[in-house]
Design a protein around this motif. Structure first.
Motif, PDB file in Angstrom:
ATOM      1  N   THR A  40       3.645   6.941  -3.059  1.00 19.41           N
ATOM      2  CA  THR A  40       2.336   6.558  -3.560  1.00 19.41           C
ATOM      3  C   THR A  40       1.830   7.564  -4.588  1.00 19.41           C
ATOM      4  O   THR A  40       2.132   8.754  -4.514  1.00 19.41           O
ATOM      5  N   ASP A  41       1.071   7.057  -5.552  1.00 16.68           N
ATOM      6  CA  ASP A  41       0.495   7.905  -6.590  1.00 16.68           C
ATOM      7  C   ASP A  41      -0.919   8.335  -6.180  1.00 16.68           C
ATOM      8  O   ASP A  41      -1.325   8.138  -5.029  1.00 16.68           O
ATOM      9  N   ARG A  42      -1.684   8.898  -7.124  1.00 16.48           N
ATOM     10  CA  ARG A  42      -3.041   9.378  -6.820  1.00 16.48           C
ATOM     11  C   ARG A  42      -3.970   8.249  -6.378  1.00 16.48           C
ATOM     12  O   ARG A  42      -4.955   8.479  -5.702  1.00 16.48           O
ATOM     13  N   GLU A  43      -3.664   7.019  -6.806  1.00 14.96           N
ATOM     14  CA  GLU A  43      -4.478   5.866  -6.410  1.00 14.96           C
ATOM     15  C   GLU A  43      -4.037   5.275  -5.075  1.00 14.96           C
ATOM     16  O   GLU A  43      -4.600   4.288  -4.614  1.00 14.96           O
ATOM     17  N   GLY A  44      -2.986   5.850  -4.485  1.00 14.92           N
ATOM     18  CA  GLY A  44      -2.497   5.363  -3.206  1.00 14.92           C
ATOM     19  C   GLY A  44      -1.540   4.192  -3.311  1.00 14.92           C
ATOM     20  O   GLY A  44      -1.310   3.490  -2.337  1.00 14.92           O
ATOM     21  N   MET A  45      -0.968   3.984  -4.518  1.00 14.46           N
ATOM     22  CA  MET A  45      -0.070   2.854  -4.739  1.00 14.46           C
ATOM     23  C   MET A  45       1.273   3.331  -5.277  1.00 14.46           C
ATOM     24  O   MET A  45       1.348   4.324  -6.000  1.00 14.46           O
ATOM     25  N   ILE A  46       2.310   2.584  -4.954  1.00 14.00           N
ATOM     26  CA  ILE A  46       3.599   2.794  -5.620  1.00 14.00           C
ATOM     27  C   ILE A  46       3.479   2.250  -7.041  1.00 14.00           C
ATOM     28  O   ILE A  46       3.820   2.928  -8.007  1.00 14.00           O
ATOM     29  N   LEU A  47       2.982   1.039  -7.160  1.00 14.80           N
ATOM     30  CA  LEU A  47       2.671   0.402  -8.445  1.00 14.80           C
ATOM     31  C   LEU A  47       1.694  -0.719  -8.138  1.00 14.80           C
ATOM     32  O   LEU A  47       1.835  -1.407  -7.120  1.00 14.80           O
ATOM     33  N   ASP A  48       0.721  -0.906  -8.984  1.00 12.83           N
ATOM     34  CA  ASP A  48      -0.250  -1.975  -8.808  1.00 12.83           C
ATOM     35  C   ASP A  48       0.478  -3.326  -8.855  1.00 12.83           C
ATOM     36  O   ASP A  48       1.247  -3.594  -9.775  1.00 12.83           O
ATOM     37  N   PHE A  49       0.251  -4.187  -7.860  1.00 13.58           N
ATOM     38  CA  PHE A  49       0.875  -5.505  -7.834  1.00 13.58           C
ATOM     39  C   PHE A  49       0.564  -6.300  -9.104  1.00 13.58           C
ATOM     40  O   PHE A  49       1.393  -7.069  -9.579  1.00 13.58           O
ATOM     41  N   VAL A  50      -0.624  -6.129  -9.658  1.00 15.17           N
ATOM     42  CA  VAL A  50      -1.020  -6.830 -10.879  1.00 15.17           C
ATOM     43  C   VAL A  50      -0.139  -6.381 -12.048  1.00 15.17           C
ATOM     44  O   VAL A  50       0.307  -7.211 -12.853  1.00 15.17           O
ATOM     45  N   GLU A  51       0.133  -5.090 -12.149  1.00  8.18           N
ATOM     46  CA  GLU A  51       0.997  -4.572 -13.212  1.00  8.18           C
ATOM     47  C   GLU A  51       2.434  -5.062 -13.038  1.00  8.18           C
ATOM     48  O   GLU A  51       3.095  -5.452 -14.013  1.00  8.18           O
ATOM     49  N   LEU A  52       2.918  -5.067 -11.801  1.00 10.87           N
ATOM     50  CA  LEU A  52       4.264  -5.573 -11.546  1.00 10.87           C
ATOM     51  C   LEU A  52       4.376  -7.028 -11.970  1.00 10.87           C
ATOM     52  O   LEU A  52       5.328  -7.422 -12.653  1.00 10.87           O
ATOM     53  N   LYS A  53       3.399  -7.833 -11.598  1.00  9.85           N
ATOM     54  CA  LYS A  53       3.402  -9.253 -11.975  1.00  9.85           C
ATOM     55  C   LYS A  53       3.417  -9.421 -13.493  1.00  9.85           C
ATOM     56  O   LYS A  53       4.172 -10.232 -14.029  1.00  9.85           O
ATOM     57  N   ALA A  54       2.612  -8.651 -14.195  1.00  9.81           N
ATOM     58  CA  ALA A  54       2.546  -8.760 -15.657  1.00  9.81           C
ATOM     59  C   ALA A  54       3.892  -8.413 -16.296  1.00  9.81           C
ATOM     60  O   ALA A  54       4.346  -9.094 -17.223  1.00  9.81           O
ATOM     61  N   ILE A  55       4.545  -7.367 -15.814  1.00 11.33           N
ATOM     62  CA  ILE A  55       5.838  -6.954 -16.381  1.00 11.33           C
ATOM     63  C   ILE A  55       6.898  -8.007 -16.110  1.00 11.33           C
ATOM     64  O   ILE A  55       7.665  -8.383 -17.013  1.00 11.33           O
ATOM     65  N   VAL A  56       6.962  -8.510 -14.885  1.00 12.30           N
ATOM     66  CA  VAL A  56       7.962  -9.532 -14.552  1.00 12.30           C
ATOM     67  C   VAL A  56       7.701 -10.807 -15.345  1.00 12.30           C
ATOM     68  O   VAL A  56       8.642 -11.430 -15.856  1.00 12.30           O
TER      69      VAL A  56
END
Length: 126
Positions: A40-56
């Motif tokens: 997890t990063d400083r925001e407590g996430m591995i990667l934001d699900f919204v960002e993952l969706k946008a990239i895919v």
């Protein structure tokens, strides 16, 4: 820790190097799971699900959904589709805290291929 998101797309293909029903033009509703491994990063996430969706969506689904896969891959088996997706996503998903770990492609509800990072290592038979 692992982070996973699933997607779906519809596409047509024919397996020109196969002898059987699948050498004829046909289509599937594919499912795709993208899994990252990281901390997890400083925001407590591995990667934001919204960002993952946008990239895919940008790198993969925009090119595969409602497409004729033979225009992209000579022999678009689930195995080759998974390798192609890996190549499209590995760099855009790389972060200091995580990286692409696994791609799973379902051609039907009961048949899938899993491609993991270790399968992509040089010299590895896969």
């Amino acid at each position: 820790m692992f982070l996973k998101r699933t997607f779906s797309f519809d596409a047509a293909h024919r397996l020109i190097h196969y002898h059987g029903k699948c050498e004829a033009l046909h289509g599937h509703t594919y499912r795709l799971a993208v899994t990252l491994r990281g901390e997890t990063d400083r925001e407590g996430m591995i990667l934001d699900f919204v960002e993952l969706k946008a990239i895919v969506n940008e790198k993969v689904l925009s090119r595969l959904d409602h497409a004729y896969l033979n225009d992209l891959l000579e022999q678009p088996t689930a195995e080759y589709i998974a390798r192609w997706i890996w190549g499209e996503l590995e760099t855009p998903l790389a972060r200091p805290n995580c990286r692409l770990h696994e791609i799973e492609v379902w051609e039907t509800a009961s048949s899938s291929v899993i491609l993991r990072r270790e399968d992509m290592e040089p010299g590895r038979v896969s």
